[in-house]
Design an enzyme around this catalytic site. Sequence first.
Site, PDB file in Angstrom:
ATOM      1  N   LYS A 165       0.858  -1.250   0.150  1.00 52.98           N
ATOM      2  CA  LYS A 165       0.040  -0.133  -0.022  1.00 52.98           C
ATOM      3  C   LYS A 165       0.862   1.304   0.137  1.00 52.98           C
ATOM      4  O   LYS A 165       0.553   2.274   0.812  1.00 52.98           O
ATOM      5  CB  LYS A 165      -0.745  -0.101   1.273  1.00 52.98           C
ATOM      6  N   ASP A 201      -5.757  -6.280  10.116  1.00 57.31           N
ATOM      7  CA  ASP A 201      -7.143  -5.798  10.215  1.00 57.31           C
ATOM      8  C   ASP A 201      -8.271  -6.841   9.819  1.00 57.31           C
ATOM      9  O   ASP A 201      -9.247  -6.739  10.441  1.00 57.31           O
ATOM     10  CB  ASP A 201      -7.313  -4.553   9.082  1.00 57.31           C
TER      11      ASP A 201
HETATM   12  C1  BGC Z   1      -1.806  -6.103   3.392  1.00 59.12           C
HETATM   13  C2  BGC Z   1      -2.722  -6.928   4.397  1.00 59.12           C
HETATM   14  C3  BGC Z   1      -3.995  -6.267   4.888  1.00 59.12           C
HETATM   15  C4  BGC Z   1      -4.685  -5.508   3.589  1.00 59.12           C
HETATM   16  C5  BGC Z   1      -5.920  -4.921   3.944  1.00 59.12           C
HETATM   17  C6  BGC Z   1      -2.763  -5.666   2.413  1.00 59.12           C
HETATM   18  O1  BGC Z   1      -1.943  -4.713   1.640  1.00 59.12           O
HETATM   19  O2  BGC Z   1      -0.919  -6.937   2.884  1.00 59.12           O
HETATM   20  O3  BGC Z   1      -2.084  -7.257   5.334  1.00 59.12           O
HETATM   21  O4  BGC Z   1      -5.067  -6.951   5.349  1.00 59.12           O
HETATM   22  O5  BGC Z   1      -3.883  -4.816   2.825  1.00 59.12           O
HETATM   23  O6  BGC Z   1      -5.456  -3.387   4.509  1.00 59.12           O
END
Ligand code: BGC
Length: 457
Positions: A165, A201
């Site tokens: 992200k 989460d």
């Molecule tokens: C992460 C996860 C997370 C998801 C939603 C992904 O980029 O790798 O760990 O649960 O985003 O936030």
Amino acid sequence: MLKRLNLKRLYAVKAKTLDNIQKAFCLTKADLQNIIRSFHAEMERGLSGKISRLRMIPTYVARPTGNERGKFIALDLGGTNFRILALKLRGNGRTLPPHVMKFALQKRQITGTGDDLFDFIAGCIKAFMKRQNIQLFEECELGFTFSFPVRQTALASGQLVCWTKGFSAKGVVGKDVVGLLRRALIKRALRNVKIIALTNDTVGTLVAGSYSDRRCDVGVIIGTGTNACYPEKASKIRKMPANPIGNREIIINIEWGNFNNLKKTRYDKLLDASSHNPREQILEKMVSGMYLGEITRLVLADLEKQGILFSTPCSIPGSRLAFRTEHMSAIESDEAPHFYATLRILRGLGVRYSLPDDRKLVSEVCRAVSKRAARISAAAITAVVLKMDAGLKKAHVIAIDGSVYEKHPTFKDDMKEAFQELTGEKASRIRMVLTKDGSGKGAAIIAAVAYASQEAK
Ligand code: BGC
């Protein structure tokens, strides 16, 4: 006459191009069934410790009983905004409304060093404690939701596998994130804050959902990023030599964003190549809010280059991420024949002149991209449900949260339509429940479970 002929030709070319785009983004029932098959194979590989696109991380957590009680603090970090909350659990599946403080991370914390990030968070925890009137001598237990791929080694420790992200704070990958936060808390003299649980989460969302409803057995996030978790029988987690928590089930963080066996368009390939993590998180790049706007922008920019969109000189912004997923939601909710909201959005992005026809085309491109995202999400959820219950014999409640799921105008309905295609009349056994802010609440509940088991020892 000649002009009319040219116009006719232009319309035909436009229609053909749109048709090609829709075909490229279309996933048939057979495509979705393939996704499910491949998902099952990757899940099995992940559970048995073989190399897999699905990490299938055991989380050292089982679902709560609903009887946990007490007041717990949670820190919920997973995007540019993070929250700290205090939650009082009353037992019987009930909680009081949480006290929440929100904070925004700046570029310096997201892409700087781990120290910048964790020092800032510790400072925010200090501000929260002050606001809550929690004294430095009062011990308080904290559940830490850290929503990135973490190799968990115990309930309250785990190493970051990689950032997702858009995060890239240096010196964190490979480190125990609880250790880093603890160190930052000590620097701020917050020795009274005990981090007793680390979670994701999706796990928080599942735990929050199942605190009040035992039928809840999948946690899903479709927001900036995407992922899911589910409770797996301990005996099936072959990579775990012994069940460390003695329970019959352990929640598995699937990390489904990294699934890769998907039909990619050239726009997906372009997006991936220019991302900070090429060849990683392919499903996430087709589904989540961080990327849907950008895929759409790439298609629109291509149509403009081909002379199919916007007949006067103007330009879809060339810069990455200028067109956001929120824009898609607004455009797809806009009304024919004038598409005024779309007109305003395009103007805001620097496209000064557009015809209603152009705006219709923009809306159709958005629709093709978002519909594919919803269908992939539905196939992935179906795969998880069928993994637990191959004959879909009982009802499953999916605790789900995230801005794309919550705010996009047709996402839920597109998902339901895909459930119907895949499971027929049994689709009614898959029920999605929006579990707002479950990730934070769930962390507090997990802290309560951890606290109770510490006390019992
Ligand atoms: C992460 C996860 C997370 C998801 C939603 C992904 O980029 O790798 O760990 O649960 O985003 O936030």
